[in-house]
Design a protein around this motif. Structure first.
Motif, PDB file in Angstrom:
ATOM      1  N   VAL A   1      17.861  -5.536   0.319  1.00 14.34           N
ATOM      2  CA  VAL A   1      17.259  -6.638   1.075  1.00 14.34           C
ATOM      3  C   VAL A   1      17.071  -6.251   2.535  1.00 14.34           C
ATOM      4  CG1 VAL A   1      17.663  -8.983   1.952  1.00 14.34           C
ATOM      5  CG2 VAL A   1      18.079  -8.472  -0.453  1.00 14.34           C
ATOM      6  N   THR A   2      18.071  -5.609   3.114  1.00 13.45           N
ATOM      7  CA  THR A   2      17.985  -5.179   4.518  1.00 13.45           C
ATOM      8  C   THR A   2      16.882  -4.144   4.704  1.00 13.45           C
ATOM      9  OG1 THR A   2      20.359  -5.584   4.782  1.00 13.45           O
ATOM     10  CG2 THR A   2      19.282  -4.233   6.455  1.00 13.45           C
ATOM     11  N   CYS A   3      16.798  -3.198   3.773  1.00 15.23           N
ATOM     12  CA  CYS A   3      15.762  -2.155   3.872  1.00 15.23           C
ATOM     13  C   CYS A   3      14.362  -2.752   3.734  1.00 15.23           C
ATOM     14  CB  CYS A   3      15.986  -1.089   2.803  1.00 15.23           C
ATOM     15  SG  CYS A   3      17.417  -0.040   3.118  1.00 15.23           S
ATOM     16  N   LEU A   4      14.197  -3.710   2.838  1.00 15.27           N
ATOM     17  CA  LEU A   4      12.891  -4.351   2.678  1.00 15.27           C
ATOM     18  C   LEU A   4      12.501  -5.113   3.936  1.00 15.27           C
ATOM     19  CD1 LEU A   4      12.990  -5.656  -1.007  1.00 15.27           C
ATOM     20  CD2 LEU A   4      11.778  -3.666  -0.105  1.00 15.27           C
ATOM     21  N   HIS A   5      13.478  -5.723   4.597  1.00 24.88           N
ATOM     22  CA  HIS A   5      13.174  -6.428   5.844  1.00 24.88           C
ATOM     23  C   HIS A   5      12.743  -5.454   6.933  1.00 24.88           C
ATOM     24  CE1 HIS A   5      14.393  -9.416   9.217  1.00 24.88           C
ATOM     25  NE2 HIS A   5      13.145  -9.594   8.852  1.00 24.88           N
ATOM     26  N   ILE A   6      13.378  -4.290   6.974  1.00 22.67           N
ATOM     27  CA  ILE A   6      12.965  -3.259   7.937  1.00 22.67           C
ATOM     28  C   ILE A   6      11.510  -2.878   7.714  1.00 22.67           C
ATOM     29  CG2 ILE A   6      13.308  -0.846   8.629  1.00 22.67           C
ATOM     30  CD1 ILE A   6      16.291  -1.224   7.999  1.00 22.67           C
ATOM     31  N   LEU A   7      11.125  -2.706   6.459  1.00 24.81           N
ATOM     32  CA  LEU A   7       9.753  -2.321   6.140  1.00 24.81           C
ATOM     33  C   LEU A   7       8.777  -3.443   6.453  1.00 24.81           C
ATOM     34  CD1 LEU A   7      10.368  -0.424   2.774  1.00 24.81           C
ATOM     35  CD2 LEU A   7      10.212   0.505   5.082  1.00 24.81           C
ATOM     36  N   ILE A   8       9.184  -4.699   6.241  1.00 25.35           N
ATOM     37  CA  ILE A   8       8.332  -5.839   6.569  1.00 25.35           C
ATOM     38  C   ILE A   8       8.052  -5.878   8.073  1.00 25.35           C
ATOM     39  CG2 ILE A   8       8.304  -8.364   6.768  1.00 25.35           C
ATOM     40  CD1 ILE A   8       9.578  -8.535   4.048  1.00 25.35           C
ATOM     41  N   VAL A   9       9.086  -5.624   8.878  1.00 26.06           N
ATOM     42  CA  VAL A   9       8.926  -5.642  10.341  1.00 26.06           C
ATOM     43  C   VAL A   9       7.907  -4.594  10.768  1.00 26.06           C
ATOM     44  CG1 VAL A   9      10.105  -5.224  12.534  1.00 26.06           C
ATOM     45  CG2 VAL A   9      11.233  -6.570  10.754  1.00 26.06           C
ATOM     46  N   ILE A  10       7.914  -3.437  10.123  1.00 28.03           N
ATOM     47  CA  ILE A  10       6.934  -2.399  10.428  1.00 28.03           C
ATOM     48  C   ILE A  10       5.527  -2.876  10.098  1.00 28.03           C
ATOM     49  CG2 ILE A  10       6.099  -0.117   9.745  1.00 28.03           C
ATOM     50  CD1 ILE A  10       8.479   0.143  11.485  1.00 28.03           C
ATOM     51  N   VAL A  11       5.363  -3.527   8.944  1.00 24.80           N
ATOM     52  CA  VAL A  11       4.049  -4.027   8.529  1.00 24.80           C
ATOM     53  C   VAL A  11       3.542  -5.091   9.497  1.00 24.80           C
ATOM     54  CG1 VAL A  11       2.811  -5.281   6.721  1.00 24.80           C
ATOM     55  CG2 VAL A  11       4.389  -3.457   6.099  1.00 24.80           C
ATOM     56  N   ILE A  12       4.429  -5.993   9.918  1.00 27.71           N
ATOM     57  CA  ILE A  12       4.036  -7.083  10.822  1.00 27.71           C
ATOM     58  C   ILE A  12       3.425  -6.537  12.111  1.00 27.71           C
ATOM     59  CG2 ILE A  12       4.930  -8.962  12.262  1.00 27.71           C
ATOM     60  CD1 ILE A  12       6.977  -9.522  10.096  1.00 27.71           C
ATOM     61  N   SER A  13       3.968  -5.413  12.594  1.00 30.12           N
ATOM     62  CA  SER A  13       3.493  -4.852  13.867  1.00 30.12           C
ATOM     63  C   SER A  13       2.048  -4.385  13.797  1.00 30.12           C
ATOM     64  CB  SER A  13       4.391  -3.683  14.291  1.00 30.12           C
ATOM     65  OG  SER A  13       4.274  -2.599  13.371  1.00 30.12           O
ATOM     66  N   LEU A  14       1.489  -4.240  12.597  1.00 27.92           N
ATOM     67  CA  LEU A  14       0.112  -3.766  12.445  1.00 27.92           C
ATOM     68  C   LEU A  14      -0.909  -4.889  12.518  1.00 27.92           C
ATOM     69  CD1 LEU A  14       0.565  -1.217   9.506  1.00 27.92           C
ATOM     70  CD2 LEU A  14       0.459  -0.737  11.949  1.00 27.92           C
ATOM     71  N   PHE A  15      -0.476  -6.135  12.340  1.00 23.62           N
ATOM     72  CA  PHE A  15      -1.424  -7.240  12.331  1.00 23.62           C
ATOM     73  C   PHE A  15      -1.775  -7.643  13.766  1.00 23.62           C
ATOM     74  CE2 PHE A  15       0.239  -7.390   8.079  1.00 23.62           C
ATOM     75  CZ  PHE A  15      -0.819  -7.846   7.305  1.00 23.62           C
ATOM     76  N   PRO A  16      -3.084  -7.733  14.086  1.00 25.24           N
ATOM     77  CA  PRO A  16      -3.487  -8.048  15.458  1.00 25.24           C
ATOM     78  C   PRO A  16      -3.217  -9.487  15.871  1.00 25.24           C
ATOM     79  CG  PRO A  16      -5.407  -7.951  14.024  1.00 25.24           C
ATOM     80  CD  PRO A  16      -4.237  -7.487  13.202  1.00 25.24           C
ATOM     81  N   ILE A  17      -3.057 -10.380  14.898  1.00 25.96           N
ATOM     82  CA  ILE A  17      -2.788 -11.780  15.216  1.00 25.96           C
ATOM     83  C   ILE A  17      -1.397 -11.890  15.827  1.00 25.96           C
ATOM     84  CG2 ILE A  17      -2.581 -14.118  14.276  1.00 25.96           C
ATOM     85  CD1 ILE A  17      -4.419 -13.268  12.024  1.00 25.96           C
ATOM     86  N   PRO A  18      -1.220 -12.656  16.915  1.00 28.69           N
ATOM     87  CA  PRO A  18       0.105 -12.786  17.533  1.00 28.69           C
ATOM     88  C   PRO A  18       1.175 -13.155  16.519  1.00 28.69           C
ATOM     89  CG  PRO A  18      -1.556 -13.821  18.922  1.00 28.69           C
ATOM     90  CD  PRO A  18      -2.254 -13.397  17.661  1.00 28.69           C
TER      91      PRO A  18
END
Length: 342
Positions: free
Chosen positions: A264-281
């Protein structure tokens, strides 16, 4: 806050309401309400504490950096910095507003602008380095799961890693190879000169060279203080750990007590990386979609999955912005920053 920032804040709250409403379109409200009533408040309180700890530890990092050169800089003023960062990260594309907002917050507290810029950049270097390290560990553990569930998301994860790695390399070039960095900046400014007068371009180049020199000398000094840097890396590790554990404690609060904490912790780390790619605030839309896509296998109830996503988003995004609004109304305590020793 400027009028433009207030409008952006209002828009992001409205976007959030819209996304929440869209997520609830197929969920029976009485089922959601029932799940909310039976939530384990103790575990949810731990999730809230993790987010507060995340902000508090970043404030401690700011205090350690500033107090190494300036006396009288209080923890209250230090913790204002990450709170304000959260607010302006949340209302600007790619979180670009956080760094300037932190700089203004430190200058309001009496810290010299050049010193404040160097401290924030060094803090950013350590933060990005720890993100890359955590990401590599998470990639080894959870990447196969992402590939199995969503092929496209796996590509975004890798792309996000390359961006963060590129940022680290760029910052290290400034720290240890300033001459090459200046030449690189000069090359990048060539196309800019096609659209402005040479006099103005020369002024921009002088300002950039001055900032690069200030950062180089300050970062060189800080990087040789091994004990302080070791402390910063250690605090940053626990800061990020507190943030990454939030979904796990939310799952415990919803009754999923047998989930794998490491996965679960590792998946959250990967989600945070993905979020940084979206241009929407705030990565709005992409964040919610990624959460539901990756944690759907752990949370089998559709109403609990949506509730988990809502609680996670409120804690990791809206609570941070709320703390920033509170920090804006708290006046800083001025310190006397002598720049003679720079």
């Amino acid at each position: 806050m400027t009028r433009r920032n207030k409008i952006a804040l209002a828009i992001m709250f409205l976007v959030g309401v819209g996304i929440f409403a869209f997520s609830l379109r197929k969920i029976k409200l009485h089922a959601l309400w029932n799940d909310l009533l039976h939530i384990n408040l103790w575990w949810f309180a731990v999730a809230v504490l993790c987010m507060l700890l995340y902000l508090g530890l970043e404030g401690l990092i700011v205090k350690v950096f500033i107090s190494s050169r300036i006396s009288g800089f209080t923890f209250r003023d230090a913790v204002r910095v990450p709170a304000i960062e959260q607010l302006f990260n949340g209302i600007t594309p790619f979180s670009t507003g956080g760094q300037p907002a932190q700089l203004i917050a430190l200058m309001q507290a009496g810290v010299d602008g050049g010193r404040a810029s160097s401290v924030l950049l060094m803090k950013f270097v350590v933060y990005q380095a720890m993100i890359v390290v955590n990401f590599i560990i998470a990639l080894l553990i959870g990447f196969n799961y992402i590939v199995e569930k969503m092929h496209a998301l796996a590509l975004l994860v890798l792309f996000g890693f390359l961006i963060h790695l590129g940022v680290i390399i760029g910052l290290l070039l400034v720290m240890y190879w300033p001459r090459f960095t200046k030449k690189l900046v000069s090359l990048c400014l060539i196309p800019v000169g096609w659209f402005m007068k040479q006099e103005r371009l020369d002024g921009i180049k002088r300002q950039l060279d001055e900032k690069l020199d200030n950062f180089y000398h300050e970062s060189l000094r800080i990087s040789h203080e091994w004990k302080m840097m070791a402390k910063i890396f250690l605090i940053t590790f626990f800061q990020l750990l507190a943030y990454y554990l939030i979904p796990y404690f939310i799952m415990l609060a919803l009754g999923y007590t047998h989930v794998n904490i490491v996965m679960v912790t590792c998946l959250h780390i990967l989600i945070v990386i993905v979020i940084s790619l979206f241009p929407i605030p705030g990565g709005s839309g992409g964040a919610e979609y990624s959460f539901e896509a990756l944690f759907g296998s752990f949370i089998t109830s559709s109403s609990k999955l949506v509730l988990a996503m809502l609680l996670w988003r409120i804690l990791t995004y809206y609570l941070g912005m709320l703390s920033g609004l509170i920090a804006l109304v708290i006046p800083p305590t001025k310190v006397q920053d002598s720049t003679d020793d720079k």
